[in-house]
Scaffold this active site. Structure first.
Site, PDB file in Angstrom:
ATOM      1  N   GLU A   1       7.256  10.155  33.192  1.00 28.72           N
ATOM      2  CA  GLU A   1       7.328  11.611  33.304  1.00 28.72           C
ATOM      3  C   GLU A   1       8.343  12.185  32.326  1.00 28.72           C
ATOM      4  O   GLU A   1       9.336  11.539  31.980  1.00 28.72           O
ATOM      5  CB  GLU A   1       7.717  12.031  34.738  1.00 28.72           C
ATOM      6  CG  GLU A   1       6.567  12.077  35.709  1.00 28.72           C
ATOM      7  CD  GLU A   1       6.797  11.231  36.943  1.00 28.72           C
ATOM      8  OE1 GLU A   1       5.829  11.037  37.695  1.00 28.72           O
ATOM      9  OE2 GLU A   1       7.915  10.738  37.127  1.00 28.72           O
ATOM     10  N   THR A   2       8.051  13.391  31.886  1.00 31.07           N
ATOM     11  CA  THR A   2       8.954  14.207  31.078  1.00 31.07           C
ATOM     12  C   THR A   2       9.093  15.550  31.780  1.00 31.07           C
ATOM     13  O   THR A   2       8.101  16.120  32.230  1.00 31.07           O
ATOM     14  CB  THR A   2       8.382  14.414  29.663  1.00 31.07           C
ATOM     15  OG1 THR A   2       8.297  13.146  29.004  1.00 31.07           O
ATOM     16  CG2 THR A   2       9.258  15.347  28.842  1.00 31.07           C
TER      17      THR A   2
END
Length: 299
Positions: A46-47
């Site tokens: 995830e970002t």
């Protein structure tokens, strides 16, 4: 335009462990497709993109992306972003500084308590949605075939596979012990057919750490995540599985879950569950986070 970013390892107090997270600061003005492209460039599970809050009383708005899609909520981006923002505000203060960070996520406002230390920060948040039972998982023999296990290796005590969601749905699959857990391979031909859409959270009551109660793996190749080192959103939904099968009595319960050990990314997730009249009334997820990198995006 230059945009700052930082990389945090989350659900660990040691660098190069836990679940790595990219945090893009100064993200105002970025279009959705640009955020998705950046998340694909980082290629982490995830970002999170930090934008100005819609409500001035809140700390920031946070948009969370996997390499393939946007999520309304996720645990390790919430913990990492909260520690990052608190560190930016109080980084020069003595260790032990407390802070409150409120993040506007797709699921709604998420309130996080943060404690900073010299080596790492610790954040705990109240889950904005409580676990909801989504129904039974696939049949035992189908799950066993997908995991490459026998049906006897799948279950322990009275625990059975179920689907729960606390914002994101997961298949919860109990397995007998650490050996069976380590043997599971999502590349097995039957995996994609059996688990075509959601993440699969496999767990056993056979942890390595003396202070931990469960060991888990989260596999979601259909979502672009072959394996996740630590999954806060799944731990939040896991509270429902514990209430149902461990029959948690009324009161507050603290559970430590180890995850990511099979990936050499050991992570510790702290789960707190409050039960009143045999009903879950609150779920909290906590963990440490440590910064390991920073830089500038030329986008």
């Amino acid at each position: 335009m230059e945009r700052r970013y930082q990389i945090y390892d989350v659900f660990t107090d040691k660098a190069l462990a836990g679940n790595p997270l990219a945090i893009v600061l100064d993200a105002d003005g970025l279009e959705t497709d640009r955020m998705q492209a950046i998340a694909r460039e980082f290629n982490l599970s995830e970002t999170v993109f930090i934008l100005s809050a819609d409500n001035p009383a809140h700390s920031a708005r946070a948009r969370i992306f996997t390499p393939f899609s946007e999520l309304p909520f996720a645990g390790h981006p919430t913990v990492g972003a909260a520690v990052c923002l608190a560190s930016a505000r109080f980084g020069e203060q003595p260790a032990g500084q407390d802070a409150v960070v409120v993040l506007e996520e797709g699921i709604g406002p998420v309130r996080c308590g943060v404690k900073l230390s010299e080596q790492a920060g610790f954040a705990e948040f109240d889950c904005p949605k409580l676990p909801v039972e989504m129904g039974p998982a696939r049949e035992i023999d189908e799950i066993a075939a997908a995991c490459g296990l026998t049906t006897a290796e799948l279950l322990f005590e009275n625990h059975k596979p179920m689907v729960w969601s606390a914002g994101l749905p997961f298949h919860f699959v109990p397995v007998q012990d650490r050996a069976a857990l380590a043997a599971i391979d999502p590349a097995h031909p039957a995996w994609a057919e059996t688990f075509s859409q959601d993440g699969v959270y496999l767990y056993c009551r056979d942890p390595e750490g003396r202070d931990n109660q469960f060991r888990a793996r989260m596999l979601a190749p259909s979502l672009g995540i072959a394996e996740d080192p630590a999954t806060g959103s799944a731990a939040a939904a896991f509270a429902g599985q514990l209430l149902k099968f461990d029959q948690l009595p009324d009161g507050d319960h603290a559970v430590r879950i180890e995850q990511g050990f099979e990936m050499s990314r050991p992570s510790i997730i702290r789960l707190e569950v409050s039960v009143t009249r045999s009903t879950i009334t609150a779920v909290r997820i906590g963990g440490a986070a440590v910064q390991v990198m920073e830089g500038v995006l030329q986008v």
